[in-house]
Design a protein around this motif. Structure first.
Motif, PDB file in Angstrom:
ATOM      1  N   UNK A  35     -66.681 -33.080 -44.603  1.00  0.00           N
ATOM      2  CA  UNK A  35     -66.290 -33.071 -43.188  1.00  0.00           C
ATOM      3  C   UNK A  35     -67.417 -32.537 -42.318  1.00  0.00           C
ATOM      4  N   UNK A  36     -68.092 -31.483 -42.790  1.00  0.00           N
ATOM      5  CA  UNK A  36     -69.212 -30.927 -42.044  1.00  0.00           C
ATOM      6  C   UNK A  36     -70.301 -31.981 -41.837  1.00  0.00           C
ATOM      7  N   UNK A  37     -70.638 -32.707 -42.895  1.00  0.00           N
ATOM      8  CA  UNK A  37     -71.680 -33.719 -42.790  1.00  0.00           C
ATOM      9  C   UNK A  37     -71.242 -34.882 -41.903  1.00  0.00           C
ATOM     10  N   UNK A  38     -69.953 -35.250 -41.984  1.00  0.00           N
ATOM     11  CA  UNK A  38     -69.454 -36.344 -41.147  1.00  0.00           C
ATOM     12  C   UNK A  38     -69.484 -35.964 -39.673  1.00  0.00           C
ATOM     13  N   UNK A  39     -69.125 -34.713 -39.373  1.00  0.00           N
ATOM     14  CA  UNK A  39     -69.117 -34.254 -37.977  1.00  0.00           C
ATOM     15  C   UNK A  39     -70.522 -34.136 -37.409  1.00  0.00           C
ATOM     16  N   UNK A  40     -71.505 -33.980 -38.292  1.00  0.00           N
ATOM     17  CA  UNK A  40     -72.887 -33.733 -37.839  1.00  0.00           C
ATOM     18  C   UNK A  40     -73.872 -34.721 -38.439  1.00  0.00           C
ATOM     19  N   UNK A  41     -73.428 -35.968 -38.547  1.00  0.00           N
ATOM     20  CA  UNK A  41     -74.236 -36.962 -39.248  1.00  0.00           C
ATOM     21  C   UNK A  41     -75.578 -37.197 -38.569  1.00  0.00           C
ATOM     22  N   UNK A  42     -75.682 -36.977 -37.265  1.00  0.00           N
ATOM     23  CA  UNK A  42     -76.951 -37.205 -36.580  1.00  0.00           C
ATOM     24  C   UNK A  42     -77.650 -35.899 -36.216  1.00  0.00           C
ATOM     25  N   UNK A  43     -77.171 -34.783 -36.759  1.00  0.00           N
ATOM     26  CA  UNK A  43     -77.807 -33.493 -36.500  1.00  0.00           C
ATOM     27  C   UNK A  43     -78.790 -33.161 -37.621  1.00  0.00           C
ATOM     28  N   UNK A  44     -79.744 -32.321 -37.297  1.00  0.00           N
ATOM     29  CA  UNK A  44     -80.615 -31.797 -38.349  1.00  0.00           C
ATOM     30  C   UNK A  44     -79.872 -30.669 -39.052  1.00  0.00           C
ATOM     31  N   UNK A  45     -79.667 -30.802 -40.344  1.00  0.00           N
ATOM     32  CA  UNK A  45     -78.917 -29.824 -41.131  1.00  0.00           C
ATOM     33  C   UNK A  45     -79.862 -29.182 -42.139  1.00  0.00           C
ATOM     34  N   UNK A  46     -79.816 -27.868 -42.220  1.00  0.00           N
ATOM     35  CA  UNK A  46     -80.701 -27.145 -43.129  1.00  0.00           C
ATOM     36  C   UNK A  46     -79.888 -26.114 -43.906  1.00  0.00           C
ATOM     37  N   UNK A  47     -80.108 -26.042 -45.205  1.00  0.00           N
ATOM     38  CA  UNK A  47     -79.452 -25.049 -46.038  1.00  0.00           C
ATOM     39  C   UNK A  47     -80.262 -23.755 -46.015  1.00  0.00           C
ATOM     40  N   UNK A  48     -79.605 -22.640 -45.695  1.00  0.00           N
ATOM     41  CA  UNK A  48     -80.296 -21.352 -45.656  1.00  0.00           C
ATOM     42  C   UNK A  48     -79.447 -20.308 -46.366  1.00  0.00           C
ATOM     43  N   UNK A  49     -80.106 -19.313 -46.892  1.00  0.00           N
ATOM     44  CA  UNK A  49     -79.430 -18.166 -47.499  1.00  0.00           C
ATOM     45  C   UNK A  49     -79.850 -16.896 -46.798  1.00  0.00           C
ATOM     46  N   UNK A  50     -79.332 -15.776 -47.255  1.00  0.00           N
ATOM     47  CA  UNK A  50     -79.600 -14.512 -46.567  1.00  0.00           C
ATOM     48  C   UNK A  50     -81.070 -14.124 -46.615  1.00  0.00           C
ATOM     49  N   UNK A  51     -81.821 -14.653 -47.585  1.00  0.00           N
ATOM     50  CA  UNK A  51     -83.237 -14.328 -47.686  1.00  0.00           C
ATOM     51  C   UNK A  51     -84.119 -15.415 -47.071  1.00  0.00           C
ATOM     52  N   UNK A  52     -83.508 -16.437 -46.464  1.00  0.00           N
ATOM     53  CA  UNK A  52     -84.287 -17.520 -45.879  1.00  0.00           C
ATOM     54  C   UNK A  52     -84.885 -17.090 -44.539  1.00  0.00           C
ATOM     55  N   UNK A  53     -86.091 -17.564 -44.201  1.00  0.00           N
ATOM     56  CA  UNK A  53     -86.731 -17.183 -42.930  1.00  0.00           C
ATOM     57  C   UNK A  53     -85.879 -17.462 -41.691  1.00  0.00           C
ATOM     58  N   UNK A  54     -85.123 -18.605 -41.628  1.00  0.00           N
ATOM     59  CA  UNK A  54     -84.366 -18.853 -40.391  1.00  0.00           C
ATOM     60  C   UNK A  54     -83.128 -17.982 -40.233  1.00  0.00           C
ATOM     61  N   UNK A  55     -82.808 -17.171 -41.237  1.00  0.00           N
ATOM     62  CA  UNK A  55     -81.533 -16.454 -41.207  1.00  0.00           C
ATOM     63  C   UNK A  55     -81.385 -15.590 -39.955  1.00  0.00           C
ATOM     64  N   UNK A  56     -82.443 -14.929 -39.529  1.00  0.00           N
ATOM     65  CA  UNK A  56     -82.360 -14.051 -38.363  1.00  0.00           C
ATOM     66  C   UNK A  56     -81.959 -14.803 -37.107  1.00  0.00           C
ATOM     67  N   UNK A  57     -82.276 -16.093 -37.051  1.00  0.00           N
ATOM     68  CA  UNK A  57     -81.981 -16.861 -35.845  1.00  0.00           C
ATOM     69  C   UNK A  57     -80.518 -17.278 -35.770  1.00  0.00           C
TER      70      UNK A  57
END
Length: 208
Positions: free
Chosen positions: A7-29
């Motif tokens: 459902x998440x992918x269907x709702x955001x099929x044209x969005x840029x989706x990135x998998x992040x974890x608590x140690x990933x650089x984008x996490x603070x954002x």
């Protein structure tokens, strides 16, 4: 949980989706502004709230998709060959890819509610793409090129859809207003289109 991802992918099929974890650089954002499902937080929605019983994408999730599987099976070795630099380029390839790209786009928008006429329109698009693959494969006289062989494989993979009668198309679309069957038919083209986009990108990069 699988349904939640779908459902998440269907709702955001044209969005840029990135998998992040608590140690990933984008996490603070994103730490200050995100929604967590099924957590202990007071405002956290449950998975049942996120995926209501009447969610129309469930039919797409549970129904078998043999033609999609066939397209993915064709694409897998082609993508590996391209990424490894083993794809054999042909002088006429760039023009051929430009011709095919408009025929292999994702349906817009992906969640659009469709009627019987739209089902037939999208199925006709699959037929036009199949005809273009056949024509392109026959137009290349150089057997050393990879694109003609790929086009023949694409044509064979989507052939069962292109050859389905209008009556059977409408019979197999299911009762949901999103016409899952028709969406899958264009999704198959989108998978091929993504690969062709990558080929076009390779050509553009070589011209720089």
């Amino acid at each position: 949980m699988t349904e939640a991802v779908w459902k998440f992918m269907a709702d955001r099929v044209y969005h840029q989706v990135e998998l992040v974890g608590e140690m990933s650089p984008p996490w603070d954002h994103i730490d200050a502004d995100f929604t967590e499902f099924d957590s202990d937080l007071q405002d956290s929605p449950s998975l049942a709230q996120y995926i209501p019983d009447g969610w129309e994408g469930r039919n797409l999730l549970v129904r078998p998709r043999p033609v999609c599987a066939a397209v993915r099976a064709v694409l897998a070795p082609l993508e590996l060959s391209r990424e490894a630099g083993h794809w054999t380029v042909h002088p006429a390839e760039e023009a051929a890819v430009e011709e095919l790209l408009p025929l292999t786009r994702w349906p817009l928008p992906a969640a659009r509610r469709v009627d019987d006429a739209e089902v037939l329109t999208r199925a006709a698009a699959v037929g036009r793409a199949r005809d273009a693959f056949v024509r392109l494969a026959a137009a290349f006289l150089d057997d050393q090129a990879d694109l003609p062989a790929a086009s023949r494989a694409f044509s064979d993979a989507i052939g069962p859809v292109a050859d389905t009668s209008p009556e059977d198309l409408l019979k197999g679309r299911g009762g949901g207003p999103h016409a899952c069957g028709s969406l899958r038919r264009r999704t198959r083209l989108g998978l091929i289109g993504k690969f062709l986009d990558d080929i076009a990108f390779d050509h553009a990069r070589r011209c720089r």
